[in-house]
Enzyme design. Sequence first.
Site, PDB file in Angstrom:
ATOM      1  NE  ARG A 246      43.737  34.901  32.421  1.00 19.31           N
ATOM      2  CZ  ARG A 246      44.170  33.490  31.201  1.00 19.31           C
ATOM      3  NH1 ARG A 246      44.229  33.829  29.906  1.00 19.31           N
ATOM      4  NH2 ARG A 246      45.056  32.684  32.139  1.00 19.31           N
ATOM      5  CG  HIS A 294      38.792  32.467  27.716  1.00 16.11           C
ATOM      6  ND1 HIS A 294      39.566  32.919  28.998  1.00 16.11           N
ATOM      7  CD2 HIS A 294      40.733  31.790  27.224  1.00 16.11           C
ATOM      8  CE1 HIS A 294      40.282  32.801  29.221  1.00 16.11           C
ATOM      9  NE2 HIS A 294      41.731  32.471  28.357  1.00 16.11           N
TER      10      HIS A 294
END
Length: 331
Positions: A246, A294
């Site tokens: 993250r 991502h």
Amino acid sequence: MSAETMSAETMSAETISAETMSSESLVFFSTGDSFAPWREALAAALPDLAVERHGAVADPARVRYALVWQPPRGFFAAYPNLRLVTNLGAGTDALLGRDDLPAVPVARLSDPEMGRMMAGYVLFAVLRYARDIPLLEAAQRERRWAYRAPREARSVRVGVLGLGELGAAAALELARQGFAVSGWSRTPKALPGVRSVAGDDALPGFLAQTEILVVMLPLTPGTRGLLDAARLALLPAGAKVINVARGPILDEAALLDGLASGRLGGATLDVFATEPLPPDHPLWTAPNVLITPHLASIGLPGSAAPQVADNIRRLRAGRPIRHAVDPARGY
Ligand code: NDP
């Protein structure tokens, strides 16, 4: 009629009739995943369960299960009889950070294909650095034959922060390739070929010996901002950073400083503090950065739906669910 020759209309009519008969329903919401393949995979795994899309739910009172990725505010209030929330992904930070989460068990996806996909991405990123591919790409642009004797994998020190389901899969894949792999987690692990260290006190020494750092931690209050300027400075000169976890775990400004000064040799970033990464963000043009949007790993309906169905069967039978996350721990 065989399943192969059954028309889409016939299949959807059958699904609808199963839904009509079912007394329980699962509601689906995702900002990034298509409903149809999940609905098909879940219907195949649990034919007696109605699978409905949020916004088109016939009777909210019969919704017992939710399969969600970043549902909108107010989502949970619409379903008063929920018994289980399954996060449509491995990282539960967005879900656990909400103040409207109902007091029911929360599970994450745990999909063997997801582990394989993540391990593949990490192996690609590590091999790219270990084999000096960015330097060779730069040399090619200059039509330069830049021979460098490849290093033995066992001399390349790779450190994996986080040895959970995906982190362990990646660490084992790197060990299988012969890299000198260390892993850091809260509790010690026994993974073949991986040197395991645990706890905050072990982190400085771990970073000091890591040439290629792979970030695979969940985002929690304990990991937010973990890789700040001081900790990045502990990495050896020229170290590379791969973040597939993250964005907010890594201080992007400190990373940019390290890259600009040349103290850090490169970064492969799949996750960012702000996603999508804004067009004017300095990371796009920082030296030696590879950016991917991502996608290091995703949950796939075919391989993940059986796990979702298994938990529903467990709940129905009064047995504990698997892959539960602990809201207090944050992962
Ligand atoms: P898990 O929750 O299975 O494991 C987390 C690991 O991190 C555990 O080993 C845990 O230690 C360790 N850990 C957690 N907090 C700390 C801490 N404060 N100090 C030291 N170690 C800590 O996660 P996964 O491996 O399945 O996934 C990791 C992350 O990858 C996810 O949380 C998600 O954010 C990200 N992800 C990214 C994707 C992408 O496409 N880029 C796709 C999927 C996931 P212990 O084992 O001792 O508890």
